[in-house]
Design a protein around this motif. Structure first.
Motif, short mmCIF file in Angstrom:
data_model
loop_
_atom_site.label_atom_id
_atom_site.label_comp_id
_atom_site.label_asym_id
_atom_site.label_seq_id
_atom_site.Cartn_x
_atom_site.Cartn_y
_atom_site.Cartn_z
N MET A 1 1.01 -1.13 0.16
CA MET A 1 0.03 0.21 0.17
C MET A 1 0.87 1.55 0.26
O MET A 1 0.38 2.07 -0.53
CB MET A 1 -0.71 0.33 1.08
CG MET A 1 -2.29 1.23 1.16
SD MET A 1 -2.95 1.43 -0.26
CE MET A 1 -3.85 2.49 0.44
N SER A 2 2.26 1.24 0.54
CA SER A 2 3.02 2.34 0.21
C SER A 2 3.53 2.71 -0.81
O SER A 2 3.58 3.87 -0.69
CB SER A 2 3.82 2.22 1.39
OG SER A 2 4.81 1.17 1.44
N LEU A 3 3.14 1.74 -1.82
CA LEU A 3 3.44 2.05 -2.83
C LEU A 3 3.16 3.01 -4.13
O LEU A 3 3.22 3.77 -4.10
CB LEU A 3 4.85 1.08 -3.70
CG LEU A 3 5.71 0.51 -3.79
CD1 LEU A 3 6.48 -1.08 -4.10
CD2 LEU A 3 7.31 1.04 -3.04
N VAL A 4 1.99 2.90 -3.65
CA VAL A 4 1.35 3.27 -4.32
C VAL A 4 0.29 4.91 -3.08
O VAL A 4 0.37 5.43 -4.68
CB VAL A 4 -0.94 2.40 -4.29
CG1 VAL A 4 -2.03 3.20 -4.70
CG2 VAL A 4 -0.16 1.21 -5.02
N SER A 5 1.05 4.89 -2.42
CA SER A 5 0.50 5.61 -1.42
C SER A 5 1.62 7.10 -1.93
O SER A 5 1.48 8.12 -2.55
CB SER A 5 0.37 5.91 -0.02
OG SER A 5 0.40 7.28 0.33
N ASN A 6 2.81 6.39 -2.36
CA ASN A 6 3.95 7.24 -2.28
C ASN A 6 3.90 8.05 -3.69
O ASN A 6 4.21 9.06 -4.23
CB ASN A 6 5.28 6.38 -2.46
CG ASN A 6 5.44 5.99 -0.75
OD1 ASN A 6 5.12 6.84 -0.40
ND2 ASN A 6 6.02 4.95 -0.95
N GLU A 7 3.80 7.31 -5.33
CA GLU A 7 3.05 7.58 -6.12
C GLU A 7 2.63 8.07 -6.40
O GLU A 7 2.03 8.75 -7.39
CB GLU A 7 3.07 6.14 -7.18
CG GLU A 7 4.72 4.81 -7.32
CD GLU A 7 5.49 5.97 -7.34
OE1 GLU A 7 4.99 5.86 -8.57
OE2 GLU A 7 6.67 5.79 -7.07
N ARG A 8 1.29 8.42 -5.45
CA ARG A 8 0.31 9.57 -5.62
C ARG A 8 1.03 10.82 -4.96
O ARG A 8 0.32 11.97 -5.42
CB ARG A 8 -0.97 9.20 -4.93
CG ARG A 8 -1.70 7.97 -5.35
CD ARG A 8 -2.76 7.53 -5.06
NE ARG A 8 -3.54 6.19 -5.64
CZ ARG A 8 -4.75 5.74 -5.25
NH1 ARG A 8 -4.71 5.92 -3.94
NH2 ARG A 8 -5.29 4.92 -6.42
N ILE A 9 1.61 10.22 -4.30
CA ILE A 9 2.39 11.67 -3.51
C ILE A 9 3.62 12.59 -4.45
O ILE A 9 3.44 13.94 -4.62
CB ILE A 9 2.97 11.25 -1.96
CG1 ILE A 9 1.16 10.88 -0.86
CG2 ILE A 9 3.30 13.18 -0.95
CD1 ILE A 9 2.21 10.94 0.32
N THR A 10 3.89 11.77 -5.09
CA THR A 10 5.35 12.27 -5.76
C THR A 10 4.82 13.10 -6.46
O THR A 10 5.10 14.24 -6.58
CB THR A 10 5.95 11.57 -6.64
OG1 THR A 10 6.14 10.11 -5.26
CG2 THR A 10 7.28 11.88 -7.04
N PRO A 11 3.84 12.97 -7.36
CA PRO A 11 3.22 14.14 -8.91
C PRO A 11 2.97 15.49 -7.74
O PRO A 11 2.90 16.20 -8.39
CB PRO A 11 1.99 13.72 -9.22
CG PRO A 11 2.60 11.57 -9.07
CD PRO A 11 2.60 12.12 -7.95
N SER A 12 2.66 15.00 -6.54
CA SER A 12 1.68 16.56 -5.96
C SER A 12 3.35 17.45 -5.50
O SER A 12 3.13 18.41 -6.04
CB SER A 12 1.11 16.53 -5.03
OG SER A 12 -0.34 15.31 -5.05
N ALA A 13 4.03 16.74 -5.35
CA ALA A 13 5.65 17.54 -4.32
C ALA A 13 5.84 18.09 -5.90
O ALA A 13 6.94 18.60 -6.19
CB ALA A 13 6.63 16.76 -3.92
N SER A 14 6.05 17.38 -7.25
CA SER A 14 7.18 17.41 -8.71
C SER A 14 6.25 18.96 -9.26
O SER A 14 6.86 19.94 -9.78
CB SER A 14 6.65 16.10 -9.31
OG SER A 14 7.51 16.72 -10.79
N TYR A 15 4.88 18.60 -9.09
CA TYR A 15 3.75 19.74 -9.43
C TYR A 15 4.59 21.48 -8.42
O TYR A 15 4.20 21.89 -9.55
CB TYR A 15 2.55 19.69 -9.50
CG TYR A 15 1.96 20.60 -9.80
CD1 TYR A 15 1.55 21.48 -11.00
CD2 TYR A 15 1.21 21.81 -8.63
CE1 TYR A 15 1.43 22.24 -11.34
CE2 TYR A 15 0.32 22.55 -9.17
CZ TYR A 15 0.30 23.32 -10.56
OH TYR A 15 -0.35 24.08 -11.17
N LEU A 16 4.51 21.16 -7.56
CA LEU A 16 4.40 22.59 -6.45
C LEU A 16 6.41 23.00 -6.95
O LEU A 16 6.46 23.75 -6.50
CB LEU A 16 5.12 21.76 -4.98
CG LEU A 16 2.93 22.02 -4.51
CD1 LEU A 16 3.00 21.54 -3.00
CD2 LEU A 16 2.67 23.23 -4.62
#
Length: 77
Positions: A1-16
């Protein structure tokens, strides 16, 4: 579950972080280059006005970058 969660968080940080580059380029690099090379649109721009404007854009850029780091802090190991 943490890999999916990490992959959802990473684009948000990249956008910011990418959004932080915009104010830095437009508000810090461009005015400095225009002043150094003498291509400023206004000839009566004071050094204080330039410094305050650059400081504001730099602060906005740092704030967005800090938000990106906060988002990345939510990554799960």
């Amino acid at each position: 579950m943490s890999l999916v969660s990490n992959e959802r968080i990473t684009p948000s940080a990249s956008y910011l972080n990418t959004a932080a580059g915009g104010p830095f380029t437009a508000g810090v690099i461009a005015p400095l280059a225009a002043t150094v090379f003498g291509v400023s649109a206004q000839t009566s721009l004071s050094a204080l006005t330039l410094a305050v404007g650059i400081a504001n854009f730099l602060l906005a850029s740092v704030a967005l970058h800090t938000c990106a780091r906060v988002v990345l802090a939510r990554l799960k190991l």
